[in-house]
Design a protein around this motif. Structure first.
Motif, PDB file in Angstrom:
ATOM      1  N   ASN A  63       0.857  -1.186   0.000  1.00 41.77           N
ATOM      2  CA  ASN A  63       0.000   0.000   0.000  1.00 41.77           C
ATOM      3  C   ASN A  63       0.893   1.235   0.000  1.00 41.77           C
ATOM      4  N   GLU A  64       0.798   2.055  -1.058  1.00 42.04           N
ATOM      5  CA  GLU A  64       1.685   3.205  -1.202  1.00 42.04           C
ATOM      6  C   GLU A  64       1.476   4.252  -0.113  1.00 42.04           C
ATOM      7  N   ASP A  65       0.354   4.202   0.584  1.00 39.78           N
ATOM      8  CA  ASP A  65       0.089   5.159   1.668  1.00 39.78           C
ATOM      9  C   ASP A  65       0.699   4.724   2.998  1.00 39.78           C
ATOM     10  N   LEU A  66       1.218   3.510   3.041  1.00 40.56           N
ATOM     11  CA  LEU A  66       1.780   2.987   4.284  1.00 40.56           C
ATOM     12  C   LEU A  66       3.116   3.665   4.586  1.00 40.56           C
ATOM     13  N   GLU A  67       3.237   4.231   5.775  1.00 43.64           N
ATOM     14  CA  GLU A  67       4.469   4.914   6.169  1.00 43.64           C
ATOM     15  C   GLU A  67       5.599   3.909   6.380  1.00 43.64           C
ATOM     16  N   LYS A  68       6.805   4.309   5.988  1.00 40.46           N
ATOM     17  CA  LYS A  68       7.959   3.418   6.125  1.00 40.46           C
ATOM     18  C   LYS A  68       8.258   3.095   7.585  1.00 40.46           C
ATOM     19  N   THR A  69       7.826   3.969   8.479  1.00 39.48           N
ATOM     20  CA  THR A  69       8.059   3.755   9.913  1.00 39.48           C
ATOM     21  C   THR A  69       7.000   2.867  10.556  1.00 39.48           C
ATOM     22  N   SER A  70       5.982   2.501   9.779  1.00 41.32           N
ATOM     23  CA  SER A  70       4.895   1.676  10.309  1.00 41.32           C
ATOM     24  C   SER A  70       5.393   0.283  10.681  1.00 41.32           C
ATOM     25  N   TRP A  71       4.805  -0.267  11.740  1.00 38.24           N
ATOM     26  CA  TRP A  71       5.112  -1.631  12.163  1.00 38.24           C
ATOM     27  C   TRP A  71       4.835  -2.634  11.040  1.00 38.24           C
ATOM     28  N   PHE A  72       3.870  -2.303  10.180  1.00 41.60           N
ATOM     29  CA  PHE A  72       3.440  -3.227   9.133  1.00 41.60           C
ATOM     30  C   PHE A  72       4.261  -3.095   7.841  1.00 41.60           C
ATOM     31  N   TYR A  73       5.156  -2.118   7.789  1.00 38.67           N
ATOM     32  CA  TYR A  73       5.970  -1.944   6.581  1.00 38.67           C
ATOM     33  C   TYR A  73       6.985  -3.083   6.498  1.00 38.67           C
ATOM     34  N   PRO A  74       7.111  -3.749   5.346  1.00 38.30           N
ATOM     35  CA  PRO A  74       8.012  -4.903   5.234  1.00 38.30           C
ATOM     36  C   PRO A  74       9.461  -4.525   5.561  1.00 38.30           C
ATOM     37  N   ARG A  75      10.053  -5.232   6.501  1.00 42.15           N
ATOM     38  CA  ARG A  75      11.405  -4.908   6.954  1.00 42.15           C
ATOM     39  C   ARG A  75      12.431  -4.981   5.815  1.00 42.15           C
TER      40      ARG A  75
END
Length: 242
Positions: free
Chosen positions: A161-173
């Protein structure tokens, strides 16, 4: 001025390789990073390897290993009969090697054995044929074959999801470890494109040269790129991997 240029999957298309080297006005001051899959598809796989070997003697080149290069090495060294490989471009390569001398084959084996699994530059930019699977990065990869076979890294970037922040817990490591990742392996023609595509931090430079797309060379700093004619036009009497 020196540049760093990255080149996508060639798949035996020497004519296309000549075109992009000329169109990008490559000089011996430039560093060239090849992302692998030099062979299988079009009829000039041995000639592509000859050209790359000669090029590496003239200027700074980094040669990454692709899965098709690995398959060719197995065949040259062990005469491994791989019918599945034949269906995916290997047959054209086997036919092309029928007229190649043993001395040249030995030179090609040495070149294929020298290929790198990946290259990480001093600006934290990773160059790898396919991807990696370990969430902690390339140094922790349990399965080195994944460097030239993985598709999940690119699939993850495509599905993000392009709206997902890179700092989000759900962002792929895996997509936070490197500033940029340059890959080939999975042609962007699968998503209807024929130019380099960026998703998350990943630049996919495989623009479908094995099929009906062009071969691409890109300046990694400016993102300017140059392309050959579609390979099916340069090899009009051949099928490539189509």
């Amino acid at each position: 001025m020196s540049r760093t240029l990255v080149i996508g999957d060639i798949h035996g298309g020497l004519r296309a390789l000549h075109q992009i080297i000329e169109r990008a006005k490559v000089t011996t001051n430039d560093t060239l990073i090849f992302l692998g899959d030099y062979v299988d598809g079009w009829s000039q796989s041995p000639q592509v390897l000859d050209y790359l070997i000669q090029l590496g003697e003239k200027q700074n080149c980094i040669f990454i290993k692709g899965n098709h290069d690995e398959l060719l090495l197995e065949w040259l060294e062990k005469s491994k009969d791989n019918r599945e490989w034949y269906k995916h471009g290997g047959e054209a390569t086997v036919l092309a090697y029928a007229s190649i001398t043993e001395a040249t084959k030995m030179k090609h084996i040495a070149f294929l054995k020298s290929l790198e699994n990946y290259y990480l530059d001093d600006k934290n930019r990773l160059f790898v044929h396919a991807g990696f699977t370990n969430m902690n990065g390339i140094a922790y990869e349990y399965f080195p074959k994944m460097f030239c076979w993985d598709r999940t890294l690119w699939e993850t970037a495509l599905s993000l999801n392009e709206d997902l922040e890179k700092t989000s817990w759900f962002y792929p490591r895996r997509l936070t470890l490197y500033d940029e990742i340059y890959i080939g392996h999975t042609p962007v023609t699968r998503i209807g494109q024929t130019i380099p595509i960026k998703k998350a931090c990943i630049w996919n430079v495989d623009t479908g040269a094995a099929f009906k797309g062009p071969l691409t060379i890109m300046d990694i700093d400016t993102k300017e790129f140059w392309q050959s004619e579609p390979l099916n036009e340069l090899y009009a009497t051949e099928k490539g991997r189509n």
